[in-house]
Enzyme design. Sequence first.
Site, PDB file in Angstrom:
ATOM      1  N   CYS A 276      43.602 -56.119  -1.478  1.00 20.55           N
ATOM      2  CA  CYS A 276      42.939 -54.805  -1.529  1.00 20.55           C
ATOM      3  C   CYS A 276      42.888 -54.054  -0.197  1.00 20.55           C
ATOM      4  CB  CYS A 276      41.533 -54.916  -2.095  1.00 20.55           C
ATOM      5  SG  CYS A 276      41.171 -56.416  -2.983  1.00 20.55           S
ATOM      6  N   ARG A 305      43.718 -68.971  -0.885  1.00 21.16           N
ATOM      7  CA  ARG A 305      42.264 -69.141  -0.931  1.00 21.16           C
ATOM      8  C   ARG A 305      41.942 -70.620  -0.910  1.00 21.16           C
ATOM      9  NH1 ARG A 305      40.846 -64.920  -5.867  1.00 21.16           N
ATOM     10  NH2 ARG A 305      41.832 -63.100  -4.894  1.00 21.16           N
ATOM     11  N   GLN A 323      49.147 -62.970  -7.011  1.00 23.62           N
ATOM     12  CA  GLN A 323      48.372 -62.153  -7.943  1.00 23.62           C
ATOM     13  C   GLN A 323      49.244 -61.019  -8.443  1.00 23.62           C
ATOM     14  OE1 GLN A 323      44.949 -60.677  -5.772  1.00 23.62           O
ATOM     15  NE2 GLN A 323      43.651 -61.396  -7.434  1.00 23.62           N
ATOM     16  N   ASP A 325      48.586 -57.877  -8.877  1.00 20.99           N
ATOM     17  CA  ASP A 325      47.461 -57.049  -8.492  1.00 20.99           C
ATOM     18  C   ASP A 325      47.787 -55.575  -8.693  1.00 20.99           C
ATOM     19  OD1 ASP A 325      44.975 -56.766  -7.480  1.00 20.99           O
ATOM     20  OD2 ASP A 325      45.460 -57.425  -5.450  1.00 20.99           O
ATOM     21  N   HIS A 327      45.660 -51.565  -7.763  1.00 20.72           N
ATOM     22  CA  HIS A 327      44.460 -50.787  -7.467  1.00 20.72           C
ATOM     23  C   HIS A 327      44.661 -49.377  -7.980  1.00 20.72           C
ATOM     24  CE1 HIS A 327      44.082 -54.157  -4.622  1.00 20.72           C
ATOM     25  NE2 HIS A 327      42.838 -54.092  -5.048  1.00 20.72           N
ATOM     26  N   LYS A 408      32.719 -54.827 -14.678  1.00 24.06           N
ATOM     27  CA  LYS A 408      34.099 -55.204 -14.968  1.00 24.06           C
ATOM     28  C   LYS A 408      34.285 -55.591 -16.427  1.00 24.06           C
ATOM     29  CE  LYS A 408      33.442 -60.099 -13.990  1.00 24.06           C
ATOM     30  NZ  LYS A 408      34.011 -61.334 -13.506  1.00 24.06           N
ATOM     31  N   HIS A 454      39.997 -52.514  -9.158  1.00 28.44           N
ATOM     32  CA  HIS A 454      40.931 -53.634  -8.979  1.00 28.44           C
ATOM     33  C   HIS A 454      41.378 -54.059 -10.360  1.00 28.44           C
ATOM     34  CE1 HIS A 454      39.082 -54.680  -5.003  1.00 28.44           C
ATOM     35  NE2 HIS A 454      37.979 -54.385  -5.608  1.00 28.44           N
TER      36      HIS A 454
END
Length: 581
Positions: A276, A305, A323, A325, A327, A408, A454
Site C-alpha cells: 500500500c 511477513r 498478494q 493486491d 488499491h 470491510k 485495499h
Amino acid sequence: MSDQEHNGLEIIRHSTAHVMAEAVLQMFPEAKIAIGPAIEDGFYYDFDLPRPLTLDDLAEIENRMRAIIKGKHPFVCQVVSREEAAARFGDQPYKLELIRELPEGEPISIYQQDGFTDLCRGPHVANTSEINPQAFKLLSIAGAYWRGDENRPMLQRIYGTAWRSKEELEAYLKRLAEMEARDHRRLGKQLDLFSVHEEAGAGLIYWHPEGGRIRTAVEDFWRQEHYKNGYEIVYSPHIGRSWLWETSGHLGFYSENMYAPMAIDNVDYYIKPMNCPFHIMMYKTKTRSYRDLPLRWAELGTVYRYERSGVLHGLLRVRGFTQDDAHIFCTPEQIDAEILRVLRFSLHMWRSFGFEDIHAYLATRPPEKSVGEQARWDQATDSLRKALEEERMPYDIDEGGGAFYGPKIDLKIRDALGREWQMTTIQFDFNMSERFGMEYVAEDGTPRRPYMVHRALLGSLERFFGLLIEHYGGAFPVWLHPTQVRVIPIADRHAPYARQVETELRQAGLRVDVDASSDRLNAKIRNAQLLKIPYMLVVGDREAEGHQVSVRLRTEENLGSMTVDDFAARVQQVIAEKKGL
Ligand SMILES: [Zn+2]
Ligand SMILES: [Zn+2]
C-alpha cells in the site's frame, strides 16, 4: 446441524476424551495427564508417558474404552476447595499447575467416572453409555508442548473423533481420507508442483516448472481481466526506507510481523509486508483532480511477513507470498459504484476458476480504538452492504469486527469438500490516506481526502494455489493444467510422428509433451493418469498414416480417432470456455 445438536456432539466428544484418559491410565498408571478438550470433529488429550505411543497402542486404548463405556458409569460432579483439589491431584503436576492458576474464590469442580477423576468445568454426558462404542475412533498421535510453550515438556497428544452413529463416523472417516488424498503438500510432491526447504528458510515457496505453468496461466488471466475491468497494473520495490513505514504507521502497529531492518548508507530499510505505501507514493507524484478519479491500481506484489514457525503450513501459512493486491482511490460520490464493481469483479474471477459457493462477511466499526469520521464509516459500511444486496449475496454481519481503520467485506469460498476458505478482502482505509495526507482537488477547487480501498482478490497466489490443488484434487481444468496434452507413441518407431504432433499442438498454443520413455503402453497411460493429464494421445501406425490421434481422457473415456487439427480446435474451445475437460 443445529446449535443444540452441535453442543450435544461436543459434550459426547469431550466425555469420550475423559474415557480415553481413563484407558490410558489403566495402561500406564504412572502417566501424567494434561488437558483434553473437544475440538472441531473430535477431541484430544495430552499425556506425559514413560514411552512413545505406537499405532498398536491406539487399538488397545480403544478396546479398553469400549469396556469402560459398557460399564455405564455415571459422570459424577463434585465441587471442592482448592486444598481438596490439590490433594486429589497430588501426583499430577500438570493438574496442580492448573489448580494454582484458577482465580481465587472460583468454585473448582471435579468429575469422576468409574475409576477416573479429572479437573473439569464440564458439561459431560450423564453416563458412559451415552457414548456410542461403534461411533468413535482414535486417529493419530502427535507431539505437543505443554501449554504450547517450547520451553515446557513435550507431551504426547492422542487425537480422536466421536459421533452419534456408526454411519456418521464412517462418513467422517471417508471425508478425512478424501482430505488427505487432496492435501496440497502431498499432491504438490506427487505432481512436482512446488517445494519448501526448511534448511533454506521455512515458509518460503519454490515453484517448480509444473507449478510455474499453472501460476503463469493464473497470472496471465489475472492481468487480462484487470485491464478489461478498468485497472492499471503497477510495480513497486521490495524494500522501503524506515520513513515510509513510520509514515504509514506499520512500524507502530504492525512491527511484530515485519523483519528486522537492513542498513543501507546508515539508514534502515525494511522488506515490505504490504504494498500500500508504495501505491500511495505513486498517487502523490502529482496533483489529482476529481476528474482523474477513480484510480484502480493492481499489483502482484511479493511481501514478507513474520509467522511463528509452529503455524507454518505448506502453501497456506507462509512467510513470503505474492498478494494479488489492488488499491482504489476515489471520491465519496464514487464509492457505491466502485464497491459494486470490485465485488462483481471478484465474483467473476472466482466463478472463472470454478468456485460458485461464495459467502460474504461484512465487518463494521469496532467499538473502541478506531480512526476516521463516523460519517465516513457510515457511508463506507453502507456502500458495502448495498453492493452485497445488489448482487444478492448471502452475507453475515460481523458487528464491530472491522479493522481500526475501516469496514470491510471478506469473501469465503467453499471448496469441493465443503470447507470454507477466507480469501477475498475488500477493505476501506481511513488511516493511511490521512497519515500520508492524500488529496484530490474537488469540483469547487478545494482539496479533499480521497477514499482508499485495499483489495486482495485471490488473497495470495500461494494460498490460492493451495486451494486450487485441494479443490480439484490435482485434476485441474484444462486451461490451468500444466500439461494439457501428452502424446504417447505405441512403439519407438512412432516417436518421430509423436514429436510432429507435439510441435503442431504447441504451435496451436497448447501445453504438450511426449512420453518417449521405454515403458510399455499401459505404464505410459498409468503415468499420465497419475499426473491427471487431461488428454492422452495414443499414436501408432494407423494414426501416423492418417495424420490422426487417438484421444483418451483422464476420466478413462475414449473419444476415438480424429485429425490433429480437429483435436486442437476441440481443446482450444474447452480452454476458452474454462471447462474441466
Ligand atoms: Zn471434562
Ligand atoms: Zn493495501
